[in-house]
Each structure stands twice: as structure tokens, then as C-alpha cells.
Design a protein around this motif. Structure first.
Motif, short mmCIF file in Angstrom:
data_model
loop_
_atom_site.label_atom_id
_atom_site.label_comp_id
_atom_site.label_asym_id
_atom_site.label_seq_id
_atom_site.Cartn_x
_atom_site.Cartn_y
_atom_site.Cartn_z
N MET A 192 0.82 -1.21 0.00
CA MET A 192 0.00 0.00 0.00
C MET A 192 0.85 1.26 0.00
N HIS A 193 2.07 1.17 0.52
CA HIS A 193 2.93 2.35 0.55
C HIS A 193 3.31 2.81 -0.86
N ALA A 194 3.34 1.87 -1.81
CA ALA A 194 3.50 2.28 -3.21
C ALA A 194 2.28 3.07 -3.66
N GLY A 195 1.11 2.69 -3.14
CA GLY A 195 -0.09 3.45 -3.45
C GLY A 195 -0.04 4.85 -2.88
N PHE A 196 0.40 4.98 -1.63
CA PHE A 196 0.58 6.31 -1.05
C PHE A 196 1.53 7.15 -1.92
N ALA A 197 2.61 6.51 -2.37
CA ALA A 197 3.62 7.22 -3.14
C ALA A 197 3.05 7.74 -4.46
#
Length: 403
Positions: free
Chosen positions: A29-34
């Protein structure tokens, strides 16, 4: 090995694998935040968005391992590897899973303070928030620290139910972000002749990619919050789905087909359903998502066009702060048996728990960012902000236009 020990070994290894898959999904999900941030900020700040999310995650992992997990659960890892490897290393993987939640806090804040924050001062703030601020409240709600949950149960008939973190994670992150945004102030150029000017997103496909990654990973965020295989529930999965699509439909209508609203709408629904996803009827989850989608559109439009002190680039306060608060309260409505829910929850416990999270986050956020601003400063200079954080901080732009 007798049959009993074989079954115990299978259960232990299955639980470890289950929560590991959840940790990996939330990590993704942190790729999504990015990419949500990359697609929203202006081109001259895209590299900075990517670097912040990555480095915040690294710092978060270290401080949560050594300090934050200890603060929240009174558990440390200062023992030999053989002890840590017991039960297939379940406790280690549980830390990994909960650390990805903790690391979401600076990722949320990052979107609010984008385009004008200094790099290292904000990284220091992230370390303090993940190491001390967030785990303090996390421990109160999810570990029963300081007797707050016992008091709610004795006073209102039930503890505060926040199954996957509408308030503990998203609400706290969103309201801390509001504090940080106010301390930082407006981006230069946002106010002209007394009117607020909106900066258009730089890359809608990247924004959409970020939203899709977050939506997919969210099923690990919610479903795997059971933390053991025997606790898995299809109710949590379908409630997450229904709240997500409710957010899509509501944001499409309220936002008049605006792609930024449509891609944030499902996230608003998912934020809101985290708290009560284990309690609600799917129709209640749908209603929760519909309200969240409208709330996000209305609140984001309001702060963009009316609030001169709140320059929240991605709208993380409306998305995580406001919708997270709504989710905490919604669990006390649609979780009730009279609304088709599982019961075991009261409206007053949900309201008081939600307000406690908001109050704690706002005060703690102002203290952290105000002090750091006074000591070292957290705002880029006017020249650096005009140049863009990519060149000012990282000495490289997102796109190489040389021939």
C-alpha cells in the motif's frame, strides 16, 4: 511427532503465513501512497514525493522496532534468535504487520505537507510520531493500556471498537497532518488577490495507479487485522468491498465526475469502514462508504476554496481525519443489532473513543511540529519552493528532457 503437536505446528505456521501475507499487502500500500502523491503534486515535486514515502518507511521500521512496539505492547526483541523464532516466528511477523500500519502515519502526513517541507526536519518528526506519539494511542486502544477501554466498557457498556484503525491509524494520521499543515502554512502562489487558487494534479494516471494499489492492499489491511487464520471473516472482506464501492459512487455524483474525487472516493469509504468492518451488515457498510464519499468531496472542496490557513495538498485531513472519525462513529451506529450489525458496541463508546483520538492527535501533532519548526525550521525557503523540492532537495528532476 504426535497428532496434537503436528496440529499445533500447522496452526502456528498457518497463522504466521497469514499475517505475513497481510504485512506484505499493507507494505505494498505504501507504493499506493507514493503514486497518489506523485500524481497529485506538481511536476517539480514528484521525486520528493517518492523519496519521502520510501525514507519515511525505513525510519518508521527502525524506530517502531526499537521503541514504538515497546511503547504500545510492552514487547521488545532484545533476546536471542532462537527465542524469537519460536512459534514459527509469529511474534516477529506480527510486529512486521503492525509496523506497516505505523508507517502509514508519516505516509498520510506526507501528502498534506507536500511541496514546501524540508526533508530532514520532517523525517525527524516522522521518527517521533511513529516511535512515541502513534504507539501511545495504539497501545491504549489495541492493548488496553492505562485502563481507558475498561473505563469505556464500565461507563457505556462496551469498549471502543476499531477493528482495523479508522481512528487509531487513519484518524490519528489525518488529524496530526492537519496540525502539521497549519504549522507549515500555505504554499506560495495559492493565494492571489485574496482568493485561493487550486493547483491541478500533475499526472492523473499516476494518481489513479496509487488509488488502485491502495484499494487492493486495503483488503490485507482490513481482513488480516484478525491476525490469526481462525479469526478470518468474509464479512470483513465484503464490508470493505461495499464501503469502497459506496465511496466510488458517492464521489462520482458529489464530485461531478472529477477524476481526483472518483479515485479518492473508494479510499474514503475504506478509511471509514475499518473500524466497524467486523460488525456491520454489508448494507450498513455501503451506507458508511456513501457518507464518506460525500464527506470527502465536501470537505476537500471547502478547504481548497475557503480555508486560507489549511493548504492540504492531497486532502489527507478530509480523507483520513474526517472520514476516519466518521468511521469510528459509524461503527457505533451500523454495528448495532438494531441496524443489522453484530452488536457488542455502543454509540457513546464509539463517540468518546473517536473524540479522544482526535483530541490526542491534534495536541500531539501541534507539539511535535511546532517545536521542530522553532528549533530547526520545517519550511523550504521561498527560492527552494519556487524551484521545487526535486531540484532544491534531491538535485534531480522527475523527467529528463535533454536530447
Amino acid at each position: 511427532m504426535d497428532i496434537t503437536s503436528a496440529v499445533e505446528s500447522l496452526v502456528s505456521s498457518s497463522n504466521t503465513y497469514f499475517i505475513l501475507m497481510g504485512a506484505i499487502m499493507v507494505f505494498a500500500m505504501h507504493a499506493g501512497f507514493a503514486f497518489l502523491e506523485v500524481g497529485t503534486v506538481r511536476l517539480k515535486n514528484q521525486v520528493n514525493a517518492l523519496v519521502k514515502i520510501m525514507t519515511d518507511f525505513g525510519v518508521s521500521a527502525i524506530v517502531y522496532f526499537f521503541v514504538g512496539y515497546w511503547v504500545a505492547y510492552d514487547v521488545t526483541f532484545f533476546q536471542g534468535a532462537p527465542a524469537l523464532a519460536e512459534n514459527n516466528g509469529y511474534e516477529l511477523v506480527k510486529f512486521f504487520f503492525l509496523m506497516t500500519f505505523a508507517a502509514a502515519i508519516p505516509a498520510i502526513i506526507s501528502g498534506g505537507v507536500a511541496e514546501r517541507a524540508r526533508f530532514y526536519p520532517m523525517l525527524i518528526a516522522s521518527a517521533i510520531v511513529v516511535g512515541l506519539v502513534y504507539p501511545f494511542f495504539e497501545g491504549i486502544i489495541w492493548n488496553g493500556n492505562f485502563g481507558f477501554q475498561d473505563w469505556l466498557e464500565a461507563t457505556f457498556g462496551a469498549p471502543f471498537n476499531d477493528f482495523a484503525g479508522s481512528v487509531v491509524v487513519h484518524g490519528v494520521g489525518g488529524w496530526i497532518a492537519l496540525s502539521a499543515v497549519i504549522v507549515l502554512g500555505m504554499r506560495r502562489g495559492r493565494e492571489r488577490d485574496g482568493r485561493l487558487i487550486a493547483f491541478a494534479p500533475s499526472n492523473i494516471p499516476f494518481l489513479g495507479l496509487g488509488a488502485w494499489i491502495l484499494c487492493i492492499g486495503w483488503f490485507g489491511f482490513n481482513v488480516m487485522s484478525a491476525q490469526t487464520l481462525d479469526g478470518i471473516s468474509g464479512l470483513v472482506a465484503v464490508n470493505s468491498l461495499m464501503a469502497m464501492v459506496g465511496g466510488i459512487i458517492a464521489s462520482m455524483i458529489a464530485g461531478r465526475k472529477d477524476p481526483g474525487f472518483i479515485h479518492n472516493g473508494p479510499l474514503a469509504g475504506l478509511v471509514a469502514v475499518c473500524a466497524g468492518s467486523n460488525l456491520m451488515h454489508p448494507i450498513g457498510a455501503l451506507a458508511t462508504g456513501l457518507v464518506a464519499g460525500v464527506l470527502f468531496v465536501m470537505m476537500f472542496s471547502y478547504i481548497q476554496n475557503k480555508l486560507h490557513r489549511v493548504d492540504d495538498v492531497l486532502g489527507v485531513w478530509p480523507l483520513h481525519g474526517v472520514c476516519g472519525a466518521w468511521g469510528g462513529i459509524a461503527a457505533g451506529i451500523f454495528g448495532l443489532e438494531s441496524f443489522g450489525g453484530m452488536g457488542g458496541v455502543t454509540f457513546m463508546s464509539q463517540l468518546v473513543g473517536t473524540l479522544a483520538g482526535i483530541g490526542f492527535a491534534v495536541v500531539a501533532g501541534f507539539v511535535v511540529y511546532f517545536v521542530i519548526d522553532k528549533v530547526v525550521g520545517i519550511r523550504l525557503s521561498e527560492e527552494e519552493e519556487y524551484m521545487g523540492a526535486d531540484l532544491a532537495v534531491h538535485k534531480i528532476s522527475a523527467v529528463n528532457k535533454s536530447k
